[in-house]
Design a protein around this motif. Sequence first.
Motif, PDB file in Angstrom:
ATOM      1  N   UNK A   1       7.860 122.208  52.306  1.00 45.42           N
ATOM      2  CA  UNK A   1       8.729 122.499  53.449  1.00 45.42           C
ATOM      3  C   UNK A   1      10.136 121.957  53.220  1.00 45.42           C
ATOM      4  N   UNK A   2      11.149 122.816  53.411  1.00 48.55           N
ATOM      5  CA  UNK A   2      12.548 122.402  53.364  1.00 48.55           C
ATOM      6  C   UNK A   2      13.019 122.144  54.788  1.00 48.55           C
ATOM      7  N   UNK A   3      14.039 121.322  54.914  1.00 44.56           N
ATOM      8  CA  UNK A   3      14.629 121.051  56.235  1.00 44.56           C
ATOM      9  C   UNK A   3      16.029 121.652  56.269  1.00 44.56           C
ATOM     10  N   UNK A   4      16.232 122.552  57.214  1.00 43.67           N
ATOM     11  CA  UNK A   4      17.537 123.191  57.409  1.00 43.67           C
ATOM     12  C   UNK A   4      18.190 122.514  58.609  1.00 43.67           C
ATOM     13  N   UNK A   5      19.292 121.787  58.347  1.00 41.47           N
ATOM     14  CA  UNK A   5      19.951 121.054  59.440  1.00 41.47           C
ATOM     15  C   UNK A   5      20.994 121.930  60.124  1.00 41.47           C
ATOM     16  N   UNK A   6      21.531 122.888  59.382  1.00 37.13           N
ATOM     17  CA  UNK A   6      22.530 123.794  59.960  1.00 37.13           C
ATOM     18  C   UNK A   6      22.438 125.120  59.218  1.00 37.13           C
ATOM     19  N   UNK A   7      21.939 126.139  59.897  1.00 37.85           N
ATOM     20  CA  UNK A   7      21.701 127.427  59.256  1.00 37.85           C
ATOM     21  C   UNK A   7      22.829 128.420  59.490  1.00 37.85           C
ATOM     22  N   UNK A   8      23.941 127.945  60.022  1.00 40.14           N
ATOM     23  CA  UNK A   8      25.024 128.889  60.339  1.00 40.14           C
ATOM     24  C   UNK A   8      25.606 129.473  59.056  1.00 40.14           C
ATOM     25  N   UNK A   9      25.862 130.764  59.071  1.00 42.44           N
ATOM     26  CA  UNK A   9      26.542 131.416  57.967  1.00 42.44           C
ATOM     27  C   UNK A   9      25.662 131.780  56.802  1.00 42.44           C
ATOM     28  N   UNK A  10      24.342 131.676  56.957  1.00 41.63           N
ATOM     29  CA  UNK A  10      23.469 131.985  55.828  1.00 41.63           C
ATOM     30  C   UNK A  10      22.195 132.680  56.295  1.00 41.63           C
ATOM     31  N   UNK A  11      21.692 133.594  55.455  1.00 41.63           N
ATOM     32  CA  UNK A  11      20.372 134.191  55.675  1.00 41.63           C
ATOM     33  C   UNK A  11      19.516 133.841  54.466  1.00 41.63           C
ATOM     34  N   UNK A  12      18.275 133.379  54.712  1.00 43.75           N
ATOM     35  CA  UNK A  12      17.399 132.928  53.628  1.00 43.75           C
ATOM     36  C   UNK A  12      16.229 133.885  53.430  1.00 43.75           C
ATOM     37  N   UNK A  13      15.745 133.949  52.187  1.00 43.13           N
ATOM     38  CA  UNK A  13      14.596 134.813  51.895  1.00 43.13           C
ATOM     39  C   UNK A  13      13.289 134.208  52.384  1.00 43.13           C
ATOM     40  N   UNK A  14      13.249 132.897  52.603  1.00 42.75           N
ATOM     41  CA  UNK A  14      11.997 132.272  53.047  1.00 42.75           C
ATOM     42  C   UNK A  14      11.581 132.869  54.387  1.00 42.75           C
ATOM     43  N   UNK A  15      10.318 133.333  54.448  1.00 39.67           N
ATOM     44  CA  UNK A  15       9.850 134.055  55.634  1.00 39.67           C
ATOM     45  C   UNK A  15       9.626 133.141  56.827  1.00 39.67           C
ATOM     46  N   UNK A  16       9.399 131.867  56.572  1.00 35.73           N
ATOM     47  CA  UNK A  16       8.979 130.977  57.650  1.00 35.73           C
ATOM     48  C   UNK A  16      10.072 129.993  58.030  1.00 35.73           C
ATOM     49  N   UNK A  17      10.479 130.040  59.301  1.00 32.11           N
ATOM     50  CA  UNK A  17      11.521 129.164  59.831  1.00 32.11           C
ATOM     51  C   UNK A  17      11.101 128.729  61.222  1.00 32.11           C
ATOM     52  N   UNK A  18      10.731 127.469  61.358  1.00 37.41           N
ATOM     53  CA  UNK A  18      10.263 126.948  62.639  1.00 37.41           C
ATOM     54  C   UNK A  18      11.302 125.966  63.173  1.00 37.41           C
ATOM     55  N   UNK A  19      11.951 126.341  64.270  1.00 37.16           N
ATOM     56  CA  UNK A  19      13.028 125.524  64.827  1.00 37.16           C
ATOM     57  C   UNK A  19      12.501 124.481  65.795  1.00 37.16           C
ATOM     58  N   UNK A  20      13.000 123.250  65.656  1.00 40.42           N
ATOM     59  CA  UNK A  20      12.570 122.188  66.545  1.00 40.42           C
ATOM     60  C   UNK A  20      13.552 121.041  66.533  1.00 40.42           C
ATOM     61  N   UNK A  21      13.016 119.846  66.820  1.00 39.66           N
ATOM     62  CA  UNK A  21      13.835 118.642  66.928  1.00 39.66           C
ATOM     63  C   UNK A  21      13.218 117.558  66.050  1.00 39.66           C
TER      64      UNK A  21
END
Lengths: 142, 142, 142
Positions: free
Chosen positions: A64-84
């Motif tokens: 699992x990678x941690x995305x702290x700020x996803x603005x301006x990018x689209x990723x190929x990884x199918x799974x993105x679970x947003x939380x805190x």
Amino acid sequence: MKISARNVFDGTVEAVKPGAINSEVDIALPGGMKIVATVTNDSITELGLTAGKAVKALIKASSVLVLADGSGVKLSARNRLEGTISGLIEGPVSTEVAITLPNGYKVYATITHEASVALGLKPGLPATAVFKAPSVILGVSA
Amino acid sequence: MKISARNVFDGTVEAVKPGAINSEVDIALPGGMKIVATVTNDSITELGLTAGKAVKALIKASSVLVLADGSGVKLSARNRLEGTISGLIEGPVSTEVAITLPNGYKVYATITHEASVALGLKPGLPATAVFKAPSVILGVSA
Amino acid sequence: MKISARNVFDGTVEAVKPGAINSEVDIALPGGMKIVATVTNDSITELGLTAGKAVKALIKASSVLVLADGSGVKLSARNRLEGTISGLIEGPVSTEVAITLPNGYKVYATITHEASVALGLKPGLPATAVFKAPSVILGVSA
């Protein structure tokens, strides 16, 4: 079952899209979230995976990678679970990050300590857990 | 974008080879190096991946192996980036290895501490970063 | 070859099942154990993988899960090697687990420290090393 995967989520199979060797499995989690898994066709048969089936999705924290700020990018990884971010355990090389999702599930990610520092991860900040479909292992009751 | 992946490389899509579920994407990096990524066909469409497109290749440090001596063996892993060890961070279980490539890029690998000791890894020694095509996540500007 | 993969197993190719982009490779290990690997078709050609060929199967410790009790569940992961825990190295974030198989091979898994504690892993207890087919890298003599 007792397994070392830090992430074990209960869900329901929504759809199975077969390929030559692998199939893509769409899984619904509570709270409207979704996970996509890629597993071999042999597993589809062996586990009897069809729409409506209750299933466990297992993901190793190291996948699992941690995305702290996803603005301006689209990723190929199918799974993105947003939380805190709800917890951090720091080591000299690795850091374990816990991200609590809106449905109450916790996702754990093991990342490098340097990445944790560079991203300024802290409990209370928003973060997205990112992982690829082939990183997901599926389990069903035997 | 702020993400925990230690390896984020700017490149250009050279070719996309479609399969039933996944596609193989060939990416050119500066300095004549190449990366191969396997992503789902859905990602190909969603990210608009075609030859000539600027793309970021993300690889988690934990997906990267370190090859200290590749003589006498051929590996199935599609990605092999040759460089020089430029840094080591040792922990009780894990070691982070930095390998600097001829084009100036740094590749980070998280390996076991015991493997690091067994291989005698030291800054200045040559080493190859090895990773499989499915370990690569692709990103494009949104 | 000197490589950081903690798990390097000598085996023999039993069968190759080709897909559009990837192929599934069945590998026999000594003592009647089996491993399944998914590699690209390019690798099949480049390494000359056909039934009967001697091959090395490489798996990073971070790709391996530890199953302490598999009762009541079936998993999609193709690879399950049953053995006995023979060593534990604990760190603040990660734990390295060694599992000795009936054929004498040792499988290493890097899991989170918290998972190790939660599962109550101890030398002498039975455990199964679980990993997905795409986590396996194949090597042949050059």
